[in-house]
Structure formats: C-alpha cells, structure tokens
Design a protein around this motif. Structure first.
Motif, PDB file in Angstrom:
ATOM      1  N   UNK A  64       0.710  -1.322  -0.153  1.00 29.85           N
ATOM      2  CA  UNK A  64       0.006  -0.090  -0.005  1.00 29.85           C
ATOM      3  C   UNK A  64       1.004   1.251   0.015  1.00 29.85           C
ATOM      4  N   UNK A  65       0.403   2.179  -0.634  1.00 29.62           N
ATOM      5  CA  UNK A  65       1.142   3.605  -0.615  1.00 29.62           C
ATOM      6  C   UNK A  65       1.695   4.082   0.660  1.00 29.62           C
ATOM      7  N   UNK A  66       0.643   3.981   1.594  1.00 29.52           N
ATOM      8  CA  UNK A  66       1.241   4.462   2.755  1.00 29.52           C
ATOM      9  C   UNK A  66       2.178   3.843   3.695  1.00 29.52           C
ATOM     10  N   UNK A  67       2.627   2.592   2.988  1.00 26.29           N
ATOM     11  CA  UNK A  67       3.905   1.716   3.524  1.00 26.29           C
ATOM     12  C   UNK A  67       5.146   2.084   3.015  1.00 26.29           C
ATOM     13  N   UNK A  68       5.080   3.078   1.940  1.00 27.63           N
ATOM     14  CA  UNK A  68       6.394   3.529   1.383  1.00 27.63           C
ATOM     15  C   UNK A  68       7.147   4.452   2.438  1.00 27.63           C
ATOM     16  N   UNK A  69       8.281   4.124   2.536  1.00 28.29           N
ATOM     17  CA  UNK A  69       9.127   5.012   3.679  1.00 28.29           C
ATOM     18  C   UNK A  69       9.966   5.984   3.108  1.00 28.29           C
ATOM     19  N   UNK A  70       9.739   7.389   3.110  1.00 32.19           N
ATOM     20  CA  UNK A  70      10.790   8.336   2.695  1.00 32.19           C
ATOM     21  C   UNK A  70      12.004   8.252   3.479  1.00 32.19           C
ATOM     22  N   UNK A  71      13.116   8.312   2.366  1.00 32.00           N
ATOM     23  CA  UNK A  71      14.483   8.342   2.902  1.00 32.00           C
ATOM     24  C   UNK A  71      14.702   9.975   3.249  1.00 32.00           C
ATOM     25  N   UNK A  72      15.110  10.013   4.576  1.00 29.50           N
ATOM     26  CA  UNK A  72      15.276  11.224   5.259  1.00 29.50           C
ATOM     27  C   UNK A  72      16.892  11.525   5.363  1.00 29.50           C
ATOM     28  N   UNK A  73      17.796  10.693   5.191  1.00 30.08           N
ATOM     29  CA  UNK A  73      19.031  10.848   5.434  1.00 30.08           C
ATOM     30  C   UNK A  73      19.833  11.300   4.443  1.00 30.08           C
ATOM     31  N   UNK A  74      19.401  11.635   3.405  1.00 27.98           N
ATOM     32  CA  UNK A  74      20.146  12.101   2.056  1.00 27.98           C
ATOM     33  C   UNK A  74      19.467  13.377   1.444  1.00 27.98           C
ATOM     34  N   UNK A  75      20.316  14.163   0.872  1.00 29.84           N
ATOM     35  CA  UNK A  75      19.984  15.404   0.241  1.00 29.84           C
ATOM     36  C   UNK A  75      18.986  15.217  -0.634  1.00 29.84           C
ATOM     37  N   UNK A  76      19.206  14.025  -1.676  1.00 28.95           N
ATOM     38  CA  UNK A  76      18.234  13.706  -2.698  1.00 28.95           C
ATOM     39  C   UNK A  76      16.892  13.445  -2.335  1.00 28.95           C
ATOM     40  N   UNK A  77      16.706  12.767  -1.195  1.00 23.46           N
ATOM     41  CA  UNK A  77      15.487  12.355  -0.703  1.00 23.46           C
ATOM     42  C   UNK A  77      15.100  10.744  -1.384  1.00 23.46           C
ATOM     43  N   UNK A  78      13.981  10.565  -1.913  1.00 27.02           N
ATOM     44  CA  UNK A  78      13.567   9.409  -2.226  1.00 27.02           C
ATOM     45  C   UNK A  78      12.993   8.376  -1.416  1.00 27.02           C
ATOM     46  N   UNK A  79      12.905   7.240  -1.683  1.00 23.33           N
ATOM     47  CA  UNK A  79      12.339   6.098  -0.843  1.00 23.33           C
ATOM     48  C   UNK A  79      13.486   5.054  -0.384  1.00 23.33           C
ATOM     49  N   UNK A  80      13.399   4.549   0.749  1.00 24.61           N
ATOM     50  CA  UNK A  80      13.925   3.469   1.168  1.00 24.61           C
ATOM     51  C   UNK A  80      14.144   2.299   0.393  1.00 24.61           C
ATOM     52  N   UNK A  81      12.724   1.875  -0.090  1.00 26.84           N
ATOM     53  CA  UNK A  81      12.674   0.772  -1.186  1.00 26.84           C
ATOM     54  C   UNK A  81      11.363   1.122  -1.783  1.00 26.84           C
ATOM     55  N   UNK A  82      11.136   0.438  -2.946  1.00 27.14           N
ATOM     56  CA  UNK A  82       9.955   0.468  -3.887  1.00 27.14           C
ATOM     57  C   UNK A  82       9.667  -0.791  -4.307  1.00 27.14           C
ATOM     58  N   UNK A  83       8.859  -1.566  -3.341  1.00 23.56           N
ATOM     59  CA  UNK A  83       8.494  -2.745  -3.895  1.00 23.56           C
ATOM     60  C   UNK A  83       7.522  -2.925  -5.060  1.00 23.56           C
ATOM     61  N   UNK A  84       7.671  -3.539  -6.071  1.00 25.91           N
ATOM     62  CA  UNK A  84       6.846  -3.567  -7.085  1.00 25.91           C
ATOM     63  C   UNK A  84       6.613  -4.881  -7.644  1.00 25.91           C
ATOM     64  N   UNK A  85       5.345  -5.194  -8.280  1.00 21.39           N
ATOM     65  CA  UNK A  85       5.169  -6.457  -8.991  1.00 21.39           C
ATOM     66  C   UNK A  85       4.859  -6.151 -10.508  1.00 21.39           C
ATOM     67  N   UNK A  86       5.137  -7.382 -11.186  1.00 17.48           N
ATOM     68  CA  UNK A  86       4.458  -7.144 -12.781  1.00 17.48           C
ATOM     69  C   UNK A  86       3.963  -8.538 -13.002  1.00 17.48           C
TER      70      UNK A  86
END
Length: 116
Positions: A94-116
């Motif tokens: 679920x979208x609300x389980x994504x964790x923002x990466x807050x320890x880097x200037x560029x930000x992003x996510x700690x992980x982006x789990x996907x399926x296909x």
C-alpha cells in the motif's frame, strides 16, 4: 532530518516583510521546495500526468544543474521503456507503507517494492 542548502545574501532583501542583510546566511529548506500548492496544486506527490510546473528540482539561476537536460532525457527514456517492458507493473505494498529516505539530500524512498 531536514535537508537545507546554505546561501549568502549578496544584497539586502525584504522577503515577505523579513529583512535579510547582505552577507547573512539563508538556509533553503529542500523538504518544501516543490510542494507549494501554487506550483503543484493539491497533489504534492509524484504524478506522471501533472502538467509542467516551476519546480526547483534542478536548482535555479547560477546554481541550475548543467546536467538537467540529460537527466530529463534519461527519465523520459526510462519511463517509456519500463511501461513497455512491464505493462502490468504495480506497487507491491500500500502507498502508505512506502518509507521516505530522509537521510540524504536527494530524498527518495528506502525501497520501492513492485510486482509485474
């Protein structure tokens, strides 16, 4: 952790009634740089359907990133190829389980789990 870029005023400034003297340091908070509703509307997250806006992702003025055109081209190619290669690509959590990466200037996510 909040990322900020230090900059020094070249001249006296009045920004919204706040006086900044020449030579004073100002910290530019990146956490809020691209979430102004006047720039991105009500939806502040990533939106591939968003019309072009005046974001600060690649900086501004003399601090504008020289590699911005290449980065934009790479992203255009990447997104087109990912959609072609993995048409069923979806988020695996679920979208609300994504964790923002807050320890880097560029930000992003700690992980982006996907399926296909």
């Amino acid at each position: 952790m909040w990322a900020a870029l230090p900059r020094w005023a070249y001249t006296d400034l009045d920004i919204g009634g706040v006086i900044i003297q020449e030579g004073e340091m100002v910290l530019l908070g990146l956490a809020h740089a691209n979430v102004d509703p006047h720039l991105v509307g009500d939806h502040q997250g990533f939106d591939v359907t968003r019309e072009a806006n005046r974001h600060l992702t690649f900086g501004h003025g003399k601090h504008f990133c020289a590699g911005a055109p290449l980065a934009r081209l790479e992203l255009d190619v990447l997104f087109a190829r990912v959609v072609q290669r993995f048409p069923g690509l979806t988020l695996a959590v679920p979208l609300n389980e994504l964790e923002p990466r807050d320890n880097l200037l560029t930000g992003g996510l700690n992980a982006l789990p996907v399926t296909w």
